[in-house]
Design a protein around this motif. Structure first.
Motif: not given
Length: 459
Positions: A119-130
């Motif tokens: 769910l987190i990966s579905s709404v956050f961009q790669p550079k924001e996920r950390g």
């Protein structure tokens, strides 16, 4: 979009808080449960183990189902199941029924953790996920230390059943948030068939390996281990033949993903049993109350909760290998210090070791998760998320399996009473030696991880 991101993050964080709260509270409650139901050391250790076992066996099937039917939907069903099982556990009249309801809780948990990272990966961009993963990891360990403090207080003041009742209002709140605030289901593999045969095979493989590992000294245990290993071979052959498998094995061609998830398995194998062993050590050998034991044990998850968001932000900017390798190294040193545990070990030494392990976990967890999820395409976020979580819970199952095996060898069916304290300490020392060696080997794998591009597995 920012409101949606925050709502999803809050939802996942709340769900990720409740599960570890239950797990660590349960560890603190074990002496009280054992006393009420007159359970021996092995049966007592199975109560938290079946909770973990259900997660390890079912999280991958539910992660795949979430990719097909919707990640929000499976997450919601998980919260409902977990909340209902908490009520049943709270009114358990026997140790056997408590085992069953603990397993049911684990089923709900597998749905929650099988979809949370996706769910987190579905709404956050790669550079924001950390950063988001860092907050997610912090919520998990906030649940852990809240379980130790609040759980210890509840057990001491209201009895062990209160820790199950604590989950219910939060579960209801989470159900309402998901129903009324999250509108999308975020399914990446709509229309594909669900692999029931593969899911059943995977379930029985995990059960066979866990039961076999915990009774390795018997002929039945050896048979179950062989059956589990044969099952893995059959499972992989089957998964490679069908069009829509439970697990697309080509995902493991990605070196970053494979080493990341294996190291996640190893660090959970090495650290899960710390709370279980030290809870027994403090309450039996040191005669500490559940609340006092919880206050001391909080230092490990508190360290992780405080440092994880920082580690997550750093992993958005710096090579994750560096941070994760440092984290694994620090954790290994902390585990090594626990191999010296004895009746006269200074409390300050134990506290320092707990903080050391917690610091290492914080530096490792979110960077390793970030590396794994950023190395795959969005079509399989549910499967990748569930695979990461499967490694977490498989590591936890193996960790408890090692303890159960060692208890079986040195304690047998004996209860932990003063005449058996030396055998309990010997068991704990051997367990920490095993954990230290395994984590030490993982350091080098992380250093050699390298960099691979994301794979989408569209076909």
């Amino acid at each position: 979009m920012n409101n949606l991101k925050n709502t999803v993050l809050i939802t996942v964080v709340l769900g990720s808080f409740l599960i570890p709260f239950m797990g660590t509270s349960l560890n603190i409650a074990l002496p009280s449960i054992g006393a009420e139901f007159t359970l021996n050391a092995i049966l007592l250790s199975w109560i938290p183990t079946v909770f973990i076992l259900a997660n390890a066996a079912l999280i991958l099937p539910f992660g795949r189902l979430a990719d097909i039917k919707g990640r929000k939907k499976i997450f919601l069903y998980g919260v409902i199941t977990y909340t209902f099982a908490s009520f049943l556990a709270a009114i358990s009249p026997s140790g056997i029924l408590l085992l069953i309801f603990s397993f049911l809780q684990g089923i709900g948990c597998s749905m929650i953790f099988g979809t949370g990272v996706a769910l987190i990966s579905s709404v956050f961009q790669p550079k924001e996920r950390g950063r988001a993963y860092g907050i997610y990891v912090a919520s998990v360990y906030t649940g852990i230390f809240s379980g130790l403090i609040l759980g210890g207080f509840l057990i001491q003041e209201l009895g062990w059943r209160s820790i199950f009742l604590f989950n219910i209002p939060f579960g209801v709140l989470l159900i309402l948030i998901v129903l009324f605030e999250l509108k999308s289901d975020w399914s990446g593999s709509e229309g594909e068939k669900f692999d029931f045969i593969g899911s059943i095979l995977f379930f029985f493989i995990i059960i066979a390996l866990m039961q076999g590992f915990s009774s390795l000294t018997t002929n039945l245990g050896k048979f179950l281990i062989l059956a589990g290993l044969l099952g893995i071979f059959i499972f992989l052959k089957y998964e490679n033949k069908i069009k829509h498998p439970l697990l697309k094995t080509s995902i493991f061609k990605n070196r970053v993903f494979t080493i990341s998830i294996l190291s996640i398995l190893i660090i959970n194998l090495g650290t899960t049993s710390i709370t279980f062993l030290l809870s027994l050590y403090f309450q039996y050998l040191k005669l500490f109350s559940p609340e006092t034991a919880g206050i001391i044990l909080i230092l490990n998850p508190l360290s992780v909760a405080v440092l994880s968001p920082f580690a997550g932000r750093i992993s958005d900017k710096i090579d994750t290998r560096i941070i994760a390798s440092i984290g694994m190294t620090i954790t290994t040193i902390g585990l090594f210090l626990f191999t010296f545990l004895n009746e006269n070990t200074p409390l300050e030494f134990i506290i320092f070791s707990l903080i050391l392990v917690g610091t290492g976990l914080a530096l490792f967890s979110s960077p390793a998760t970030n590396a794994a999820m950023n190395s795959v395409g969005k079509k399989i976020y549910g499967t990748a998320s569930a695979t990461v979580s499967t490694m977490v819970f498989t590591g936890q199952v193996l960790s408890m399996g090692i303890v159960i095996l060692i208890f079986d060898i040195y304690l047998g069916n004996a209860q932990i009473i003063p005449q058996y304290y030396p055998l309990f300490l010997k068991s704990a020392n051997i367990a920490f030696i095993v954990y230290t060696i395994i984590c030490f080997v993982a350091i080098f794998a992380l250093i050699l991880m390298g960099k691979d591009k994301a794979i989408s597995l569209e076909n």
